[in-house]
Enzyme design. Structure first.
Site, PDB file in Angstrom:
ATOM      1  CG  ASP A  95      44.972  42.685  33.441  1.00  0.00           C
ATOM      2  OD1 ASP A  95      45.473  42.221  32.407  1.00  0.00           O
ATOM      3  OD2 ASP A  95      43.837  43.194  33.494  1.00  0.00           O
TER       4      ASP A  95
HETATM    5  N1  URA Z   1      40.012  40.390  32.927  1.00  0.00           N
HETATM    6  C1  URA Z   1      40.736  41.481  33.269  1.00  0.00           C
HETATM    7  O1  URA Z   1      40.321  42.607  33.022  1.00  0.00           O
HETATM    8  N2  URA Z   1      41.903  41.285  33.888  1.00  0.00           N
HETATM    9  C2  URA Z   1      42.394  40.069  34.184  1.00  0.00           C
HETATM   10  O2  URA Z   1      43.485  39.958  34.746  1.00  0.00           O
HETATM   11  C3  URA Z   1      41.628  38.946  33.831  1.00  0.00           C
HETATM   12  C4  URA Z   1      40.434  39.136  33.193  1.00  0.00           C
END
Ligand code: URA
Length: 237
Positions: free
Chosen positions: A102
């Site tokens: 993310d």
């Molecule tokens: N899970 C999440 O919520 N965000 C990420 O970036 C990776 C795994």
């Protein structure tokens, strides 16, 4: 003779899945003729173009491990001109990240022009372990931990938790730091996992990917993978 999408992925242009999209969109030609059929076979003499650009069928493969900083996106380009993970790597080769983190998640991400490796690592059957450190707003109860370890269903599919550990608790501030290892690749899965327990995730960092660790890499730093590491990634079953 090999399948067109496989040859495109092997050229490092993009992943096999993206190559299939390009073919279906009519962006791929073989010897000057647009091909829209998946699985069309080509041989080593065929000239393959994507958007009228000839692909290099024998590029040198590159592999990098980046410690992704916060506020960076994991795709190749962004309509809002935000910084992408690729911007951190000093190369002229067209590389891309394997999987995604993310925008606000930090930590390990692998970038390469090797579509076959990308395909291999993202395939659910290989169950690559990913370890995250999360800062939570709240303290998990014993029941929460039991639920996590048993596997919580998100969208009707259980999230298999390989390892889980509470590393620190701050009762005064009502926060905790936990370490979790999963084999999942679904979007926002760690956030959703804790949210399903009513706990907000404040910060997330990926510290492990298969046998690779973030070690001393600072935010925004990267290193090439060794040949031995690449071979080991290929051999993961
Ligand atoms: N899970 C999440 O919520 N965000 C990420 O970036 C990776 C795994």
């Amino acid at each position: 003779m090999e399948r067109l999408q496989k040859v495109i992925a092997a050229s490092g242009y993009t992943s096999r899945r993206k190559a299939e999209e390009l073919i279906l969109n009519g962006q791929v030609s073989v010897n000057g003729k647009i091909i829209k059929t998946l699985g069309t076979k080509v041989d080593s003499a065929d000239q393959i173009m994507i958007d009228k650009e000839l692909i290099n069928r024998n590029p040198k493969k590159e592999y990098y491990l980046l410690n992704k900083p916060r506020n960076t996106i994991s795709s190749l380009s962004d309509t809002m001109q935000r910084k992408t993970v690729v911007d951190y790597i000093d190369t002229k080769t067209r590389i891309y990240p394997i999987g995604r983190l993310d925008y606000d998640t930090t930590g390990i991400i692998i970038l390469t022009n090797d579509g076959e490796l990308a395909n291999h690592l993202m395939h659910p059957k290989y169950k690559i372990e990913k370890t995250y450190i999360a800062k939570l707003e709240g303290i998990l109860t014993k029941e929460d931990i039991i639920k996590l370890e048993k596997g919580i269903k998100i969208d009707d599919r259980k999230v298999e938790v390989k390892r889980f550990k509470v590393k620190r608790k701050n009762i005064e501030k009502n926060t905790s730091i936990v370490e979790i290892t999963i084999i999942e690749g679904r979007n926002h899965i760690v956030k959703r996992l804790f949210e399903s327990l009513g706990i907000h995730l404040m910060k997330l960092s990926r510290t492990g990917y298969a046998f690779l660790n973030i070690n001393d890499l600072k935010s925004g730093e990267y290193r090439p993978l060794t040949i031995k590491e690449v071979k080991k990634l290929y051999s993961l079953k």
